[in-house]
Design a protein around this motif. Structure first.
Motif, short mmCIF file in Angstrom:
data_model
loop_
_atom_site.label_atom_id
_atom_site.label_comp_id
_atom_site.label_asym_id
_atom_site.label_seq_id
_atom_site.Cartn_x
_atom_site.Cartn_y
_atom_site.Cartn_z
N SER A 30 0.84 -1.21 0.00
CA SER A 30 0.00 0.00 0.00
C SER A 30 0.87 1.25 0.00
O SER A 30 2.09 1.17 0.13
CB SER A 30 -0.95 0.00 1.21
OG SER A 30 -0.21 0.07 2.41
N LYS A 31 0.23 2.38 -0.13
CA LYS A 31 0.98 3.64 -0.18
C LYS A 31 1.55 3.98 1.19
O LYS A 31 0.96 3.68 2.22
CB LYS A 31 0.06 4.77 -0.66
CG LYS A 31 -0.35 4.65 -2.12
CD LYS A 31 -1.19 5.86 -2.54
CE LYS A 31 -1.57 5.77 -4.00
NZ LYS A 31 -2.39 6.94 -4.44
N ALA A 32 2.68 4.67 1.14
CA ALA A 32 3.31 5.08 2.40
C ALA A 32 2.55 6.25 3.01
O ALA A 32 1.87 7.01 2.32
CB ALA A 32 4.76 5.48 2.14
N THR A 33 2.68 6.37 4.30
CA THR A 33 2.09 7.50 5.03
C THR A 33 3.22 8.43 5.42
O THR A 33 4.14 8.03 6.14
CB THR A 33 1.36 7.00 6.28
OG1 THR A 33 0.36 6.06 5.91
CG2 THR A 33 0.71 8.18 7.00
N TYR A 34 3.14 9.68 4.99
CA TYR A 34 4.20 10.63 5.21
C TYR A 34 3.90 11.55 6.40
O TYR A 34 2.75 11.91 6.63
CB TYR A 34 4.42 11.49 3.96
CG TYR A 34 5.01 10.71 2.81
CD1 TYR A 34 4.20 9.92 1.99
CD2 TYR A 34 6.37 10.74 2.54
CE1 TYR A 34 4.74 9.19 0.94
CE2 TYR A 34 6.92 10.03 1.49
CZ TYR A 34 6.09 9.25 0.69
OH TYR A 34 6.63 8.53 -0.34
N GLY A 89 5.16 17.83 6.56
CA GLY A 89 6.36 18.54 6.12
C GLY A 89 7.28 17.72 5.23
O GLY A 89 8.26 18.26 4.71
N VAL A 90 7.01 16.45 5.05
CA VAL A 90 7.83 15.61 4.17
C VAL A 90 7.14 15.50 2.82
O VAL A 90 5.98 15.10 2.72
CB VAL A 90 8.01 14.20 4.78
CG1 VAL A 90 8.83 13.32 3.84
CG2 VAL A 90 8.68 14.30 6.14
N GLU A 91 7.88 15.87 1.76
CA GLU A 91 7.29 15.89 0.42
C GLU A 91 7.24 14.48 -0.16
O GLU A 91 8.27 13.86 -0.43
CB GLU A 91 8.12 16.78 -0.49
CG GLU A 91 8.24 18.22 -0.01
CD GLU A 91 9.21 18.99 -0.90
OE1 GLU A 91 10.21 19.53 -0.38
OE2 GLU A 91 8.98 19.03 -2.12
N LYS A 92 6.05 13.99 -0.39
CA LYS A 92 5.91 12.62 -0.89
C LYS A 92 6.38 12.47 -2.32
O LYS A 92 6.78 11.38 -2.74
CB LYS A 92 4.46 12.15 -0.76
CG LYS A 92 3.46 12.96 -1.58
CD LYS A 92 2.07 12.40 -1.38
CE LYS A 92 1.04 13.16 -2.20
NZ LYS A 92 -0.34 12.62 -2.02
N ASP A 93 6.35 13.55 -3.09
CA ASP A 93 6.80 13.47 -4.48
C ASP A 93 8.33 13.52 -4.57
O ASP A 93 8.90 13.17 -5.60
CB ASP A 93 6.21 14.61 -5.30
CG ASP A 93 4.70 14.47 -5.44
OD1 ASP A 93 4.02 15.49 -5.55
OD2 ASP A 93 4.23 13.31 -5.41
N LYS A 94 8.95 13.99 -3.50
CA LYS A 94 10.42 14.06 -3.51
C LYS A 94 11.02 12.79 -2.91
O LYS A 94 12.05 12.32 -3.35
CB LYS A 94 10.88 15.26 -2.70
CG LYS A 94 12.40 15.40 -2.67
CD LYS A 94 12.81 16.73 -2.12
CE LYS A 94 14.31 16.88 -2.20
NZ LYS A 94 14.79 16.86 -3.60
N PHE A 95 10.36 12.26 -1.91
CA PHE A 95 10.85 11.05 -1.23
C PHE A 95 9.87 9.92 -1.54
O PHE A 95 8.88 9.73 -0.85
CB PHE A 95 10.96 11.29 0.27
CG PHE A 95 11.94 12.37 0.64
CD1 PHE A 95 11.49 13.66 0.93
CD2 PHE A 95 13.30 12.12 0.69
CE1 PHE A 95 12.39 14.67 1.26
CE2 PHE A 95 14.20 13.12 1.02
CZ PHE A 95 13.74 14.39 1.31
N LEU A 96 10.22 9.17 -2.58
CA LEU A 96 9.34 8.10 -3.05
C LEU A 96 9.64 6.81 -2.28
O LEU A 96 10.78 6.39 -2.21
CB LEU A 96 9.53 7.86 -4.55
CG LEU A 96 9.26 9.08 -5.45
CD1 LEU A 96 9.50 8.70 -6.91
CD2 LEU A 96 7.86 9.61 -5.27
N ILE A 97 8.61 6.23 -1.72
CA ILE A 97 8.78 5.01 -0.95
C ILE A 97 8.00 3.89 -1.59
O ILE A 97 6.83 4.04 -1.91
CB ILE A 97 8.33 5.22 0.51
CG1 ILE A 97 9.28 6.19 1.20
CG2 ILE A 97 8.27 3.90 1.26
CD1 ILE A 97 8.85 6.60 2.59
N ASN A 98 8.68 2.76 -1.75
CA ASN A 98 8.07 1.57 -2.32
C ASN A 98 8.33 0.38 -1.41
O ASN A 98 9.47 0.09 -1.06
CB ASN A 98 8.66 1.28 -3.71
CG ASN A 98 7.94 0.15 -4.42
OD1 ASN A 98 7.83 -0.95 -3.88
ND2 ASN A 98 7.43 0.42 -5.59
#
Lengths: 112, 117
Positions: free
Chosen positions: B54-58, B61-70
């Protein structure tokens, strides 16, 4: 929101002394509390983990206590050695959100 | 005890490039992994929670488009720092949650030091 505070921020003591590091947290709904050691430029070394139902844990010269109701923990280091010099981090795992929140650490320097 | 590894341990890259950091649980399955960031002389700050499948929960203040988690498998989570800039230089540490019987513990990796020139 859980906040974890560590006092003092830095500490220098002569070799052989016993010392106490303090950690306080604002939300007592915790799963556990953990003390870590971090050497400069390195990762974390887990020292002691105390479950919320426990009062203390001991490992060698280290003893950690937990008073959940007052939101406090102490790390006691007996007969300090120069090799104990490091940053000590307190981390609390919350029961509400399962997140681990770290304090800012205490930088410990043991003088030979 | 349980082992969590990170790769690479150290990376230096040019500004504008993307960097991928791997976090692996070597001897257990981890449905949940966490990513932290530590700036010099600061404490660890939680960036995001990674759940397998599933998608990560950020965190705020943390940019999800900059820090991609898989988190594609039960033993692997990756953090990709996209278009890295010098201010992204930091120590990145992951942890993996091991829930087995009555035991529920998070184990931390050794960290990855990122330097962006």
């Amino acid at each position: 929101k859980q906040e974890v505070t560590q006092i003092p921020a830095a500490l220098s003591v002569p070799e052989g002394e016993n010392l106490v590091l303090n950690c306080s947290f604002t939300d007592s709904a915790i799963y556990n509390l953990q003390w870590f050691r971090q050497d400069p430029g390195k990762g974390l070394t887990s020292l002691l983990l105390i479950q919320s139902s426990q009062r203390e844990q001991t490992s060698g010269r280290l003893n950690a206590s937990l008073d959940k109701s007052s939101g406090r923990s102490t790390l006691y280091i007996a007969a300090s050695q120069p090799g104990d010099s490091a940053t000590y981090l307190c981390a609390v795992r919350g029961r509400r959100d399962d997140k681990i929140i770290f304090g800012k650490g205490t930088r410990l320097h043991i003088l030979p | 005890g349980a082992v969590v590894s990170q790769h690479p341990s150290r990376v230096i890259c040019k500004s504008g490039t993307s960097v991928k950091i791997e976090c692996r649980s070597l001897d257990f399955q981890a449905t949940t992994m966490f990513w932290y960031r530590q700036f010099p002389k600061q404490s660890l700050m939680l960036m995001a929670t990674s759940n397998e499948g599933s998608k990560a929960t950020y965190e705020q203040g943390v940019e999800k488009d900059k820090f991609l988690i898989n988190h594609a498998s039960l033993t692997l989570s990756t953090l990709t720092v996209t278009s890295a800039h010098p201010e992204d230089s930091s120590f990145y540490i992951c942890s993996a949650r091991r829930a087995q019987g009555s035991t529920d513990t998070q184990y931390f990796g050794p960290g990855t030091r990122l330097t962006v020139l």
